[in-house]
Enzyme design. Structure first.
Site, PDB file in Angstrom:
ATOM      1  N   ASP A 111       0.866  -1.184   0.000  1.00  0.00           N
ATOM      2  CA  ASP A 111       0.000   0.000   0.000  1.00  0.00           C
ATOM      3  C   ASP A 111       0.904   1.237   0.000  1.00  0.00           C
ATOM      4  OD1 ASP A 111      -3.244   0.211   1.476  1.00  0.00           O
ATOM      5  OD2 ASP A 111      -2.165   1.793   0.396  1.00  0.00           O
ATOM      6  N   ASP A 219      -2.657   4.901  -2.562  1.00  0.00           N
ATOM      7  CA  ASP A 219      -3.671   5.580  -1.760  1.00  0.00           C
ATOM      8  C   ASP A 219      -3.972   6.985  -2.303  1.00  0.00           C
ATOM      9  OD1 ASP A 219      -5.069   5.371   0.921  1.00  0.00           O
ATOM     10  OD2 ASP A 219      -3.983   7.242   1.214  1.00  0.00           O
ATOM     11  N   GLU A 278      -6.040   4.153  -6.045  1.00  0.00           N
ATOM     12  CA  GLU A 278      -7.309   4.478  -5.396  1.00  0.00           C
ATOM     13  C   GLU A 278      -7.664   5.908  -5.743  1.00  0.00           C
ATOM     14  OE1 GLU A 278      -7.468   5.757  -1.466  1.00  0.00           O
ATOM     15  OE2 GLU A 278      -9.379   4.833  -0.997  1.00  0.00           O
ATOM     16  N   HIS A 351     -11.160  -1.774   3.608  1.00  0.00           N
ATOM     17  CA  HIS A 351     -11.089  -1.356   5.018  1.00  0.00           C
ATOM     18  C   HIS A 351     -11.823  -0.036   5.276  1.00  0.00           C
ATOM     19  CE1 HIS A 351      -8.044   0.756   2.829  1.00  0.00           C
ATOM     20  NE2 HIS A 351      -7.930   1.604   3.824  1.00  0.00           N
ATOM     21  N   ASP A 352     -12.304   0.600   4.203  1.00  0.00           N
ATOM     22  CA  ASP A 352     -13.041   1.868   4.337  1.00  0.00           C
ATOM     23  C   ASP A 352     -14.546   1.704   4.143  1.00  0.00           C
ATOM     24  OD1 ASP A 352     -10.510   3.695   2.467  1.00  0.00           O
ATOM     25  OD2 ASP A 352     -10.658   3.286   4.621  1.00  0.00           O
TER      26      ASP A 352
END
Ligand code: TEU
Length: 582
Positions: A111, A219, A278, A351-352
């Site tokens: 990540d 990210d 993302e 995870h969001d």
């Protein structure tokens, strides 16, 4: 085709665009598996559960941040990009994980969180030390708005709001300047206009590739280029803030930066690594550019349109009922939009996001069937599917009922902002629907204490339904969500049409049925899914007669009847395959 021999010695053969037929599994390390009893998931916990991942059949692991971090945002605030946070283990543990994955034929995505660092990163500490610091320009520092006194409301350089609520600028009285943070004040935005920043990021990425990493999940990577004039955003009704997104969501140099990164980090081997960006707010047209292989920027992006369909106009906290037609239109738009150029990522969870079986399915009477249906709908689409830990078990949202149940900065900020004006029960009614904490409860391995996640005190409460929903009981249940996901993954590996077939909608206006076809010159695949808790008539499917000789690839009900496409049972999904010559 290229072969790389990272320092850990495992040789990796990578064929061109291997990620087009791969399935990715996201591990949120803090909640995956704890090996040392401190109540926090760690790298050795992942190593101890590689058999689970191999049994499921996934090809790639996306590892949420394991770097040194103060954990203001659970690791998405990094203070050393080339160090493993001691709570997760050591670099040796990391190297063992990479070797364990590669030995099993699996790969690893790291990540990459480089829109911002932690405010405890040495870069920011040096930058904030003095206005004349050599690293001052590594971040966005600006004086108070003209005519305003620094530190007073409205003095911020722009009226932008942080994603986590509050102003996107924090005042530093020592220097009399503000610094920009699109997320929390502990996450100052890097200034990508500065080539030294970019080169430092690229060097760090190459260092991770040298340790055997096979790519990156990036990210909020669409936010790295800002409109350097830093204009105000248009004000939201009733708010003192303006919407800054048009001025940083797809900035003037974002494509230039990503192309420069691609060349500087991957070089000629770019097509043998995997990158996914993302991108909150990205459009299909922008995604076509980002994922056009000829432009050498990214392989795919995470778009948000399908996970925004139950958000109100102002925020995700203003929830709307699930609307299947809206979901179908978004799926059609992205499948058709990237059918010729570019590539889709496919996801329900991460995870969001709240757990999809609670959000778009039925986590009560039809939990298992609806979880399997949602997996079917996603995994038969054109693109690369991502599974979030626990999705393969049909894990559900958490029973968040009080402040002590929350861990996520976004949810804690929301509670703080609302709790002075609204009943707590009402606030938690919203949090149980949309809080990111729903996805962060510990993985449910067994019916043992703490669901087998830890022998210690878990950092976050375990969902009490772990007694009924856990990996151990599902391994031996042929009807389980785990077994069904394992079969979905196997089908993608066995049937090229799922990677290459062209998408076309079926029954597009039906309010209960989500249907589509995948077509190649030789074959045709039909996917039908009943998003209702009642049996639904599908005799409107004009071509059902031509499918009577088709092969049933998978379905979440026993095929106890002739292949009649007349009704679908509650939350029934079925996938048929036929030769076009038949
Ligand atoms: O998320 C960015 C992002 O768009 C989410 O914050 C989303 O807007 C929000 O979760 C909706 O509720 C990435 C990471 O995935 C997230 O965990 C981090 O908090 C964030 O960036 C900052 O790094």
């Amino acid at each position: 085709m290229t072969e790389t021999a990272p320092i850990n010695g495992t040789r990796t053969i990578r064929r061109e665009q291997w990620w087009k037929s791969a399935v990715v599994y996201q591990v949120y390390p803090k909640s995956f598996a704890d090996s040392d009893g401190d109540g926090i998931g760690d790298l050795r916990g992942i190593i101890q559960h590689l058999d689970h991942l191999e049994r499921l059949g996934v090809d790639v692991i996306w590892l949420s941040p394991i770097y040194a971090s103060p954990h203001a945002d659970n690791g998405y605030d990094i203070s050393d990009y080339q160090a493993v946070d001691p709570m997760f283990g050591t670099l040796d543990d990391f190297d063992e994980l990479v070797a364990g994955l590669h030995t099993r034929g699996m790969r690893l995505l790291m990540d990459l969180v480089v829109n911002h660092t932690s405010s405890q990163h040495p870069w920011f500490l040096e930058s904030a030390a003095a206005p004349q610091s050599a690293k001052r320009d590594w971040y966005w520092w600006r004086p108070p708005r003209p005519g305003h006194v620094g530190g007073t409301p409205g003095a911020e350089p722009t009226n932008w709001e942080s994603f986590f609520g509050g102003p996107a600028w924090t005042y530093d009285p020592k220097s009399g300047e503000y610094y920009l943070h699109l997320f929390s004040p502990e996450q100052p935005d890097l200034n990508w206009e500065n080539p030294a920043v970019r080169q430092a990021v690229y060097g760090m990425m190459r260092w991770w590739l040298s340790r055997g990493v096979d790519g990156f999940r990036m990210d909020v990577i669409n936010l790295i280029s800002k409109d350097t004039s830093l204009p105000d955003g248009s004000r939201r009704r009733g708010s003192r803030y303006g919407d800054g997104f048009p001025h940083y969501g797809h900035g003037p140099r974002v494509h230039e930066y990503l192309h420069e990164m691609n060349e500087a980090v991957f070089g000629v081997d770019a097509s043998c690594y995997m990158t996914v960006g993302e991108m909150p707010g990205v459009t299909v047209d922008q995604a076509k550019l980002f994922t056009d292989q000829g432009r050498r920027e990214l392989d795919m992006v995470f778009q948000f349109e399908h996970v925004d369909i139950d958000h109100g106009p102002d925020s995700k906290w203003d929830t709307r009922p699930f609307d299947l037609i809206a979901l179908k239109r978004v799926i059609e738009k992205w499948q058709e939009g990237l059918s010729e150029t570019g590539w889709n990522s496919l996801y329900w969870n991460n995870h969001d996001q709240p757990r999809v079986v609670s959000r778009f399915g039925d986590d009560g009477e039809h939990r298992q069937k609806s979880a399997q249906l949602l997996g079917t709908v996603l995994h038969m689409l054109r693109g690369t599917p991502f599974i979030y830990q626990g999705e393969e078990l049909g894990m559900t949202n958490a029973p968040l009922t009080e402040l002590s149940d929350l861990r996520d900065v976004e949810s804690l900020n929301y509670f703080a902002a609302e709790s002075t004006s609204r009943p707590h029960a009402q606030i938690f009614g919203v949090l149980r629907k949309v809080s990111r904490d729903n996805a962060r409860t510990p993985m449910q391995w067994s019916a043992d204490i703490n669901a087998g996640f830890t022998d210690g005190r878990p950092w976050m409460g375990v969902n009490p339904n772990f007694l009924a929903i856990n990996a151990e009981i599902q391994y031996t249940d042929p009807e389980s969500v785990f077994e069904y996901y394992r079969r979905l993954i196997a089908i993608r590996h066995d049937e090229p049409i799922i990677t290459t077939g062209r998408f076309s909608p079926v029954l597009p206006d039906d309010p209960r049925i989500l249907g589509y076809k995948r077509t190649t010159p030789e074959q045709e695949l039909l996917v039908l899914a009943n998003f209702a808790s009642v049996t639904t008539d599908i005799r409107g499917l004009s071509e059902s007669a031509s499918w009577t000789r088709a092969r049933r690839l998978i379905g979440n009900y026993e095929a106890t009847r002739r292949l009649a496409l007349d009704t679908l049972r509650p939350w029934e999904a079925v996938v048929l395959l036929r030769d076009r010559s038949s």
